[in-house]
Write a protein that holds these residues in place. Structure first.
Motif, PDB file in Angstrom:
ATOM      1  N   ASP A   1      -4.832   0.515  -2.620  1.00  0.00           N
ATOM      2  CA  ASP A   1      -4.276  -0.686  -1.995  1.00  0.00           C
ATOM      3  C   ASP A   1      -3.289  -1.365  -2.945  1.00  0.00           C
ATOM      4  O   ASP A   1      -3.377  -2.565  -3.223  1.00  0.00           O
ATOM      5  N   ALA A   2      -2.338  -0.561  -3.455  1.00  0.00           N
ATOM      6  CA  ALA A   2      -1.399  -1.071  -4.454  1.00  0.00           C
ATOM      7  C   ALA A   2      -0.048  -0.384  -4.293  1.00  0.00           C
ATOM      8  O   ALA A   2       0.044   0.744  -3.787  1.00  0.00           O
ATOM      9  N   TRP A   3       0.993  -1.076  -4.742  1.00  0.00           N
ATOM     10  CA  TRP A   3       2.359  -0.555  -4.692  1.00  0.00           C
ATOM     11  C   TRP A   3       2.799  -0.092  -6.075  1.00  0.00           C
ATOM     12  O   TRP A   3       2.464  -0.720  -7.084  1.00  0.00           O
ATOM     13  N   SER A   4       3.571   1.001  -6.104  1.00  0.00           N
ATOM     14  CA  SER A   4       4.111   1.511  -7.357  1.00  0.00           C
ATOM     15  C   SER A   4       5.274   0.640  -7.820  1.00  0.00           C
ATOM     16  O   SER A   4       5.695  -0.297  -7.135  1.00  0.00           O
ATOM     17  N   ALA A   5       5.809   0.968  -8.981  1.00  0.00           N
ATOM     18  CA  ALA A   5       7.024   0.310  -9.456  1.00  0.00           C
ATOM     19  C   ALA A   5       8.207   0.709  -8.576  1.00  0.00           C
ATOM     20  O   ALA A   5       8.195   1.757  -7.913  1.00  0.00           O
ATOM     21  N   ILE A   6       9.238  -0.121  -8.564  1.00  0.00           N
ATOM     22  CA  ILE A   6      10.459   0.169  -7.808  1.00  0.00           C
ATOM     23  C   ILE A   6      11.312   1.152  -8.607  1.00  0.00           C
ATOM     24  O   ILE A   6      11.515   0.991  -9.808  1.00  0.00           O
ATOM     25  N   LEU A   7      11.819   2.181  -7.911  1.00  0.00           N
ATOM     26  CA  LEU A   7      12.596   3.235  -8.562  1.00  0.00           C
ATOM     27  C   LEU A   7      13.984   3.328  -7.945  1.00  0.00           C
ATOM     28  O   LEU A   7      14.115   3.413  -6.721  1.00  0.00           O
TER      29      LEU A   7
ATOM     30  N   ALA B   1      13.348   2.991  -4.038  1.00  0.00           N
ATOM     31  CA  ALA B   1      12.156   3.469  -3.330  1.00  0.00           C
ATOM     32  C   ALA B   1      10.908   2.874  -3.961  1.00  0.00           C
ATOM     33  O   ALA B   1      10.883   2.542  -5.161  1.00  0.00           O
ATOM     34  N   ARG B   2       9.857   2.768  -3.135  1.00  0.00           N
ATOM     35  CA  ARG B   2       8.560   2.301  -3.623  1.00  0.00           C
ATOM     36  C   ARG B   2       7.462   2.978  -2.807  1.00  0.00           C
ATOM     37  O   ARG B   2       7.635   3.222  -1.616  1.00  0.00           O
ATOM     38  N   ARG B   3       6.326   3.267  -3.435  1.00  0.00           N
ATOM     39  CA  ARG B   3       5.216   3.965  -2.793  1.00  0.00           C
ATOM     40  C   ARG B   3       4.010   3.046  -2.681  1.00  0.00           C
ATOM     41  O   ARG B   3       3.676   2.319  -3.617  1.00  0.00           O
ATOM     42  N   TYR B   4       3.336   3.124  -1.507  1.00  0.00           N
ATOM     43  CA  TYR B   4       2.074   2.412  -1.307  1.00  0.00           C
ATOM     44  C   TYR B   4       0.921   3.399  -1.366  1.00  0.00           C
ATOM     45  O   TYR B   4       0.940   4.431  -0.682  1.00  0.00           O
ATOM     46  N   SER B   5      -0.097   3.124  -2.195  1.00  0.00           N
ATOM     47  CA  SER B   5      -1.302   3.940  -2.280  1.00  0.00           C
ATOM     48  C   SER B   5      -2.397   3.305  -1.427  1.00  0.00           C
ATOM     49  O   SER B   5      -2.834   2.174  -1.693  1.00  0.00           O
ATOM     50  N   HIS B   6      -2.814   4.033  -0.379  1.00  0.00           N
ATOM     51  CA  HIS B   6      -3.865   3.523   0.502  1.00  0.00           C
ATOM     52  C   HIS B   6      -5.193   3.419  -0.240  1.00  0.00           C
ATOM     53  O   HIS B   6      -5.947   2.445  -0.061  1.00  0.00           O
ATOM     54  N   GLN B   7      -5.494   4.395  -1.096  1.00  0.00           N
ATOM     55  CA  GLN B   7      -6.765   4.392  -1.819  1.00  0.00           C
ATOM     56  C   GLN B   7      -6.861   3.196  -2.769  1.00  0.00           C
ATOM     57  O   GLN B   7      -7.913   2.542  -2.861  1.00  0.00           O
TER      58      GLN B   7
END
Length: 326
Positions: free
Chosen positions: A144-150, A136-142
């Motif tokens: 404009d960045a992606w989290s690490a892959i989990l 899974a991975r999360r995108y932060s709209h605020q």
């Protein structure tokens, strides 16, 4: 083909014959999608993937304010999961972005959900030359960045392990991912993302047996979740469904919605939708001697009782691949 309704528009994502992703928007002119009006018109197709690349497995999610996110697998060269986002304020699509590292192996079956503020979560099946799991991975709209892959499940040898994930979420940022696992006789595995703790739970098991298709899932405003899947039960293929009660945080009993002989199964598909009152609609394929029909069943959100099967495609023939949007 994937669809979503957002901000008065019907968004349609398909894999074109050129194997690039093409998007069209049906402008509904502010009227209900159920109302016929002369103002409706199709926009010109727009390619949202990289030029001259082969893509498969497109998925799409949209929220009420008009944010849209699309994900797919790029298969040319090293397989990569990519994403593009639509900004309703500028009415433009971002460039396609790789959200997985180039894989010596393969990536498949990405799925995506989007929150009211534009944050998004993507899950996919990650394979290496020796193992397979779901990540899974999360995108932060605020930001404009992606989290690490989990990793959501323990990797297992190829031919086994975790596969074909889907993800749904609510307005508070909670999410549920569910996938099949083929080792140890097969199982259906869910995991929750708790927004308050910003962490995924360890996966549990809600059904034992060989899961033959990608599950379908939907969630309502009370965090009640419905999951459906096809399971092999010789000599039949069985469509099963389970409901998660958001108030008690427990899964109910697994219910059989349909059963067909394996000889008439024809790689069936299914889809789920839920309305504002919590009623759930299941649309799915039913194989019979001589063809396939598309049928629907409805579940009362208060009692959890499923109604009778209704055939949507009358007469003999082969029809499949029904999908529903509510």
């Amino acid at each position: 083909v994937q669809e979503a309704i957002t901000n008065g528009r019907w968004i349609h994502l398909a894999t074109a014959s050129s194997l690039a992703l093409v998007l069209r928007a049906l402008a509904l002119g502010g009227v209900s999608p159920n109302v016929s009006a002369d103002v409706t018109a199709w926009s010109e197709p727009q390619v949202v993937s990289r030029p001259d690349t082969d893509v498969v497995d497109p998925e799409l999610a949209a929220n009420a304010r008009g944010d849209v996110i699309a994900v797919w697998t790029r298969t040319g060269g090293w397989p990569t999961v990519e994403s593009a986002r639509f900004d309703p304020s500028t009415r433009t699509w971002s460039e396609a972005t790789a959200i997985s590292p180039p894989s010596y192996g393969s990536l498949a079956f990405p799925d995506v959900m989007i929150e009211p503020d534009g944050d998004a979560r993507v899950v996919w099946e990650q394979r290496t030359p020796t193992a397979r799991t779901v990540v899974a991975r999360r995108y932060s709209h605020q930001d404009d960045a992606w989290s690490a892959i989990l990793e959501l499940d323990t990797p297992a040898p190829l031919g086994m392990g975790s596969a074909r994930p889907v993800v749904v979420g609510d307005a508070d940022g909670d999410a549920l991912a569910v996938w099949s696992r083929s080792d140890a006789g097969g199982a259906l595995r869910p995991a929750w993302f708790d927004a308050s703790s910003a962490a995924w739970t360890a996966p549990s098991t809600i059904s034992q047996g060989a899961v033959l298709t990608r599950p379908a899932a939907t969630i309502d405003g009370d965090d009640d979740v419905t999951i459906a899947w096809y399971r092999f039960s010789a000599p039949s293929l069985v469509l099963e469904v389970v409901r998660f009660d958001g108030a008690s945080s427990t899964f109910g009993a697994v219910v059989e919605l349909d059963r067909m002989a394996l000889s008439t199964a024809y790689s069936p598909t299914g889809d789920l939708g839920v309305d504002g009152s919590g009623d759930v609609v299941a649309v799915f394929d039913h194989g019979f001697v001589g063809g396939v029909e598309v049928v629907v069943r409805r579940c009362d959100g208060d009692s959890g009782t499923w109604g009778p099967r209704v055939q949507l495609t009358p007469g003999p023939g082969t029809r499949s691949g029904g999908t529903v949007a509510v």
